[in-house]
Motif scaffolding. Structure first.
Motif, PDB file in Angstrom:
ATOM      1  N   PRO A 176     136.759  62.447 102.502  1.00 47.02           N
ATOM      2  CA  PRO A 176     136.280  64.065 101.989  1.00 47.02           C
ATOM      3  C   PRO A 176     134.840  64.097 102.857  1.00 47.02           C
ATOM      4  CG  PRO A 176     135.978  62.758 100.253  1.00 47.02           C
ATOM      5  CD  PRO A 176     136.769  61.687 100.989  1.00 47.02           C
ATOM      6  N   LYS A 177     134.505  65.287 103.316  1.00 48.16           N
ATOM      7  CA  LYS A 177     133.078  65.560 103.864  1.00 48.16           C
ATOM      8  C   LYS A 177     132.075  65.336 102.640  1.00 48.16           C
ATOM      9  CE  LYS A 177     135.460  68.831 107.128  1.00 48.16           C
ATOM     10  NZ  LYS A 177     135.068  70.134 107.858  1.00 48.16           N
ATOM     11  N   PRO A 205     144.323  70.999  93.982  1.00 52.10           N
ATOM     12  CA  PRO A 205     144.685  69.537  94.838  1.00 52.10           C
ATOM     13  C   PRO A 205     143.283  69.228  95.812  1.00 52.10           C
ATOM     14  CG  PRO A 205     146.501  71.336  95.003  1.00 52.10           C
ATOM     15  CD  PRO A 205     145.129  72.195  94.209  1.00 52.10           C
ATOM     16  N   GLY A 206     143.168  67.832  95.605  1.00 55.89           N
ATOM     17  CA  GLY A 206     142.276  67.296  96.428  1.00 55.89           C
ATOM     18  C   GLY A 206     141.102  66.570  95.304  1.00 55.89           C
ATOM     19  N   ARG A 207     141.407  66.971  94.246  1.00 52.11           N
ATOM     20  CA  ARG A 207     140.521  66.731  92.999  1.00 52.11           C
ATOM     21  C   ARG A 207     140.247  65.081  92.921  1.00 52.11           C
ATOM     22  NH1 ARG A 207     143.474  69.677  88.621  1.00 52.11           N
ATOM     23  NH2 ARG A 207     145.210  68.965  89.936  1.00 52.11           N
ATOM     24  N   GLY A 240     150.057  67.289  89.240  1.00 53.09           N
ATOM     25  CA  GLY A 240     150.259  65.964  89.662  1.00 53.09           C
ATOM     26  C   GLY A 240     148.908  65.043  89.491  1.00 53.09           C
ATOM     27  N   PHE A 241     148.198  65.547  88.923  1.00 52.83           N
ATOM     28  CA  PHE A 241     146.792  64.834  88.645  1.00 52.83           C
ATOM     29  C   PHE A 241     146.602  64.434  87.166  1.00 52.83           C
ATOM     30  CE2 PHE A 241     141.952  64.951  88.401  1.00 52.83           C
ATOM     31  CZ  PHE A 241     141.760  63.593  88.736  1.00 52.83           C
ATOM     32  N   ASP A 242     146.739  63.292  86.683  1.00 50.46           N
ATOM     33  CA  ASP A 242     146.462  63.065  84.958  1.00 50.46           C
ATOM     34  C   ASP A 242     145.303  61.829  85.064  1.00 50.46           C
ATOM     35  OD1 ASP A 242     147.467  60.590  85.431  1.00 50.46           O
ATOM     36  OD2 ASP A 242     149.713  61.388  85.144  1.00 50.46           O
ATOM     37  N   GLU A 243     145.084  61.750  83.723  1.00 50.89           N
ATOM     38  CA  GLU A 243     144.109  60.756  83.492  1.00 50.89           C
ATOM     39  C   GLU A 243     144.121  59.315  83.791  1.00 50.89           C
ATOM     40  OE1 GLU A 243     140.883  59.977  79.548  1.00 50.89           O
ATOM     41  OE2 GLU A 243     142.394  61.437  79.533  1.00 50.89           O
TER      42      GLU A 243
END
Length: 262
Positions: A176-177, A205-207, A240-243
């Motif tokens: 990432p920039k 998204p991208g987290r 789609g992002f979890d702990e």
């Protein structure tokens, strides 16, 4: 053994491993609509049904859904306009690729590396000619053929029960920039507290890529692996992002940063 018998034997062997299968058009990767109108969602381990499918179309290619019930696949493309081998070799040299439990060569001259299945979303790094098949995806498997060339098993190592963190792969190949401070008066540092506050605002998204970058920076500044887990405590999960995925990402970032500093 005839080609037809070889295909049926392969189908039954996959079912015997508990992997659901569905038929694709002979010589192609598209599901056969009249047999599997919902594609990968028609995949089954029902021996009677799969026997009927391949009796009806003996030269149908075999496909298996990817994800937590089966396996994940890193797909190295080999196409006239580019190849994924340079990116694959960079990942290997950096220690980013654990040993796959199965390796398959593809008809184009590429590679499928099989890993323990997860619930990560599918992805693609088109510039690097790499694809990721996980939850919601599928792959065509041996002895299927495309353009007269077969998918071929190169090696199988049942002891290699590893997962591959696709988000870490993405962040390594496409970092990432550099992050600009959210507020003009915010401190310009890479401490855990500062980065955790910045990450808490990430809701799209991208987290996971941002988390990997932040964890690398904090680790390079001396944060312990335990401290790094504070980075995602206040992040928003979902899509789609979890702990659990966040925890894997932080651990991968810590290992990578410590390899580089060793």
């Amino acid at each position: 053994m005839s080609d037809v018998n070889k295909m049926i034997a392969a189908v039954l062997a996959y079912v015997g491993r508990g992997w659901p299968v569905f038929p694709c058009v002979p010589g192609g990767k598209r599901p056969i609509g009249r047999l599997a109108p919902n594609g990968l969602y028609n995949a089954t381990t029902d021996i009677e049904l799969v026997s009927r499918w391949w009796t009806s179309c003996p030269d149908a290619n075999v496909a298996i859904p990817t994800g937590p019930a089966t396996f994940d696949v890193l797909d190295v493309d080999q196409k006239p306009d580019g190849t994924g081998w340079p990116a694959f070799n960079r990942l290997k040299a950096a220690g980013m690729l654990p040993e796959p439990f199965m390796v398959i060569t593809t008809p184009s001259g590429g590679l499928h590396a099989y890993y323990v299945g997860t619930d990560q979303p599918c992805g693609s790094l088109k510039r690097h000619r790499l694809d990721w098949k996980s939850q919601g995806g599928y792959v065509v498997v041996p002895p299927s053929e495309v353009d007269g060339r077969a998918y071929t098993l190169i090696s199988e190592r049942p002891h290699a029960q590893h997962q591959l963190n696709w988000s870490a792969v993405r962040s390594f190949l496409d970092p990432p920039k550099p992050v600009q401070a959210v507020r003009p008066h915010a401190r310009r540092d890479t401490g855990v507290d500062h980065l955790a506050a910045w990450l808490a605002e990430k809701t799209k998204p991208g987290r996971n890529q941002a988390l990997f970058w932040a964890a690398c920076r904090a680790s390079e500044n001396g944060a312990s692996e335990q401290e790094l887990h504070e980075l995602y405590r206040n992040m928003q999960f979902g899509h789609g992002f979890d702990e659990r995925q966040a925890g894997r990402t932080v651990s991968d970032a810590f290992r990578r940063s410590n390899r580089r500093s060793a």
